[in-house]
Scaffold this motif. Structure first.
Motif, mmCIF file in Angstrom:
data_model
loop_
_atom_site.group_PDB
_atom_site.id
_atom_site.type_symbol
_atom_site.label_atom_id
_atom_site.label_comp_id
_atom_site.label_asym_id
_atom_site.label_seq_id
_atom_site.Cartn_x
_atom_site.Cartn_y
_atom_site.Cartn_z
ATOM 1 N N ARG A 105 10.443 22.160 3.474
ATOM 2 C CA ARG A 105 11.509 21.947 4.456
ATOM 3 C C ARG A 105 11.112 20.888 5.470
ATOM 4 O O ARG A 105 11.901 19.989 5.796
ATOM 5 C CB ARG A 105 11.850 23.257 5.172
ATOM 6 N N GLU A 106 9.892 20.983 5.974
ATOM 7 C CA GLU A 106 9.424 20.000 6.960
ATOM 8 C C GLU A 106 9.395 18.590 6.349
ATOM 9 O O GLU A 106 9.728 17.607 7.022
ATOM 10 C CB GLU A 106 8.028 20.369 7.457
ATOM 11 N N PHE A 107 9.009 18.521 5.093
ATOM 12 C CA PHE A 107 8.953 17.220 4.431
ATOM 13 C C PHE A 107 10.350 16.626 4.267
ATOM 14 O O PHE A 107 10.588 15.453 4.575
ATOM 15 C CB PHE A 107 8.274 17.364 3.072
ATOM 16 N N LEU A 108 11.292 17.430 3.795
ATOM 17 C CA LEU A 108 12.654 16.937 3.583
ATOM 18 C C LEU A 108 13.352 16.627 4.905
ATOM 19 O O LEU A 108 14.128 15.671 4.996
ATOM 20 C CB LEU A 108 13.460 17.963 2.781
ATOM 21 N N ASP A 109 13.078 17.435 5.929
ATOM 22 C CA ASP A 109 13.703 17.185 7.236
ATOM 23 C C ASP A 109 13.246 15.860 7.836
ATOM 24 O O ASP A 109 14.012 15.182 8.523
ATOM 25 C CB ASP A 109 13.378 18.325 8.216
ATOM 26 N N GLY A 110 11.997 15.510 7.584
ATOM 27 C CA GLY A 110 11.472 14.244 8.093
ATOM 28 C C GLY A 110 11.133 13.292 6.968
ATOM 29 O O GLY A 110 10.107 12.608 7.021
ATOM 30 N N LEU A 111 11.984 13.262 5.944
ATOM 31 C CA LEU A 111 11.690 12.503 4.729
ATOM 32 C C LEU A 111 11.331 11.053 5.047
ATOM 33 O O LEU A 111 12.133 10.321 5.631
ATOM 34 C CB LEU A 111 12.900 12.532 3.793
ATOM 35 N N PRO A 112 10.115 10.635 4.693
ATOM 36 C CA PRO A 112 9.715 9.247 4.954
ATOM 37 C C PRO A 112 10.633 8.266 4.216
ATOM 38 O O PRO A 112 11.232 8.606 3.193
ATOM 39 C CB PRO A 112 8.286 9.183 4.399
ATOM 40 N N ASP A 113 10.734 7.062 4.752
ATOM 41 C CA ASP A 113 11.636 6.076 4.151
ATOM 42 C C ASP A 113 10.915 5.104 3.222
ATOM 43 O O ASP A 113 11.463 4.060 2.858
ATOM 44 C CB ASP A 113 12.390 5.303 5.233
ATOM 45 N N ASP A 114 9.681 5.442 2.827
ATOM 46 C CA ASP A 114 8.950 4.601 1.869
ATOM 47 C C ASP A 114 9.776 4.412 0.604
ATOM 48 O O ASP A 114 10.358 5.369 0.088
ATOM 49 C CB ASP A 114 7.621 5.256 1.482
ATOM 50 N N LYS A 115 9.828 3.192 0.107
ATOM 51 C CA LYS A 115 10.587 2.937 -1.120
ATOM 52 C C LYS A 115 9.887 3.528 -2.340
ATOM 53 O O LYS A 115 10.530 3.874 -3.326
ATOM 54 C CB LYS A 115 10.816 1.436 -1.291
ATOM 55 N N SER A 116 8.574 3.635 -2.257
ATOM 56 C CA SER A 116 7.818 4.260 -3.345
ATOM 57 C C SER A 116 6.589 4.935 -2.750
ATOM 58 O O SER A 116 6.006 4.443 -1.783
ATOM 59 C CB SER A 116 7.422 3.225 -4.406
ATOM 60 N N LEU A 172 11.854 21.539 -4.110
ATOM 61 C CA LEU A 172 11.460 20.240 -3.569
ATOM 62 C C LEU A 172 11.424 19.176 -4.660
ATOM 63 O O LEU A 172 11.919 18.054 -4.478
ATOM 64 C CB LEU A 172 10.078 20.365 -2.915
ATOM 65 N N ILE A 173 10.844 19.519 -5.798
ATOM 66 C CA ILE A 173 10.728 18.568 -6.906
ATOM 67 C C ILE A 173 12.103 18.126 -7.392
ATOM 68 O O ILE A 173 12.354 16.931 -7.585
ATOM 69 C CB ILE A 173 9.907 19.193 -8.051
ATOM 70 N N GLN A 229 0.862 -1.176 0.000
ATOM 71 C CA GLN A 229 0.000 0.000 0.000
ATOM 72 C C GLN A 229 0.903 1.231 0.000
ATOM 73 O O GLN A 229 1.612 1.503 0.959
ATOM 74 C CB GLN A 229 -0.917 0.030 1.225
ATOM 75 N N HIS A 230 0.869 1.952 -1.089
ATOM 76 C CA HIS A 230 1.737 3.121 -1.226
ATOM 77 C C HIS A 230 1.115 4.334 -0.547
ATOM 78 O O HIS A 230 -0.104 4.514 -0.540
ATOM 79 C CB HIS A 230 1.981 3.426 -2.708
ATOM 80 N N SER A 231 1.966 5.164 0.018
ATOM 81 C CA SER A 231 1.506 6.374 0.699
ATOM 82 C C SER A 231 1.323 7.523 -0.285
ATOM 83 O O SER A 231 1.949 7.564 -1.346
ATOM 84 C CB SER A 231 2.519 6.786 1.768
ATOM 85 N N VAL A 232 0.455 8.465 0.110
ATOM 86 C CA VAL A 232 0.329 9.741 -0.583
ATOM 87 C C VAL A 232 0.815 10.812 0.387
ATOM 88 O O VAL A 232 0.317 10.896 1.516
ATOM 89 C CB VAL A 232 -1.124 10.045 -0.988
ATOM 90 N N PHE A 233 1.780 11.612 -0.035
ATOM 91 C CA PHE A 233 2.291 12.689 0.802
ATOM 92 C C PHE A 233 1.818 14.027 0.235
ATOM 93 O O PHE A 233 2.065 14.334 -0.935
ATOM 94 C CB PHE A 233 3.815 12.641 0.871
ATOM 95 N N ILE A 234 1.145 14.805 1.080
ATOM 96 C CA ILE A 234 0.607 16.104 0.689
ATOM 97 C C ILE A 234 1.503 17.193 1.271
ATOM 98 O O ILE A 234 1.794 17.180 2.477
ATOM 99 C CB ILE A 234 -0.827 16.276 1.239
ATOM 100 N N ILE A 235 1.919 18.130 0.437
ATOM 101 C CA ILE A 235 2.784 19.213 0.899
ATOM 102 C C ILE A 235 2.158 20.537 0.467
ATOM 103 O O ILE A 235 2.103 20.847 -0.725
ATOM 104 C CB ILE A 235 4.208 19.074 0.339
#
Length: 203
Positions: free
Chosen positions: A37-48, A65-66, A3-9
């Motif tokens: 910044r908050e996303f990159l600082d706590g970058l999830p470790d999901d492979k995809s 970010l992109i 189950q892949h995650s969706v990350f909203i920024i």
């Protein structure tokens, strides 16, 4: 099935909450972040995963970010851009750089759901290849330095005789190392071994 995650920024709290409700209501695993910044600082470790991001944000904006996500995760993290009307030329430029979709605000919820589902479908097709690559990488790590030399030579298409000359060992010794490599890599044929070599690339 993964189950892949969706990350909203997005720096707009109302937009973040709205999208969280939308995606979770559709049965997706979703998390939201107030900025790049908050996303990159706590970058999830999901492979995809699928990333849905605004462009105009303070500190680390969507463009930076992109580019950073492409460098860190590549195709395994497809990115959807949300944009105001004035950002359309920039969004088109970003799509040429690899962003999979851009959606103009305000948007129909069904439109963004359709786009995210498309990303999930693409990730589902990538998942087996990613898992196969990781398995090959783990097996590769078990090879001794000499076995790795033989592996690399086999992937390059060299014969036992050529490998023996290159490594200054006998052809019989090459055969022994080759058998060990095939066993450790769990390859039942040379073609299977070559496919593994292509998966791991320059690892």
């Amino acid at each position: 099935m993964i189950q892949h995650s969706v990350f909203i920024i997005d720096d707009d709290p109302a937009m973040r909450d709205s999208l969280l409700t939308l995606f979770r209501g559709a049965g997706m695993r979703a998390r939201a972040f107030p900025g790049g910044r908050e996303f990159l600082d706590g970058l999830p470790d999901d492979k995809s995963a699928c990333v849905v991001t605004d462009i105009r944000m303070p500190q680390v904006d969507g463009v930076e970010l992109i580019h950073r996500l492409h460098a860190l995760r590549g195709a395994h993290w497809p990115i959807i851009v949300m944009t105001g009307h004035a950002d359309v030329p920039l969004a088109v430029q970003l799509m040429k750089a690899g962003v999979v979709d851009f959606i103009e605000k305000p948007f129909d919820p069904n439109r963004i759901l359709e786009s995210v589902r498309g990303c999930m479908l693409s990730l589902a097709t990538l998942a087996p290849a990613l898992e196969a690559r990781e398995a090959a990488m783990q097996r590769l790590a078990t090879l001794t330095p000499r076995e790795r030399q033989v592996f690399d030579a086999l992937i390059d298409g060299r014969s036992n005789k050529e490998i023996a000359l290159d490594l200054n060992i006998s052809p019989r010794t090459v055969e022994i190392f080759r058998a060990k490599v095939m066993q450790k890599m769990e390859a039942d044929s040379l073609s299977a071994l070559v496919r593994m070599g292509l998966r791991v690339g320059d690892a």
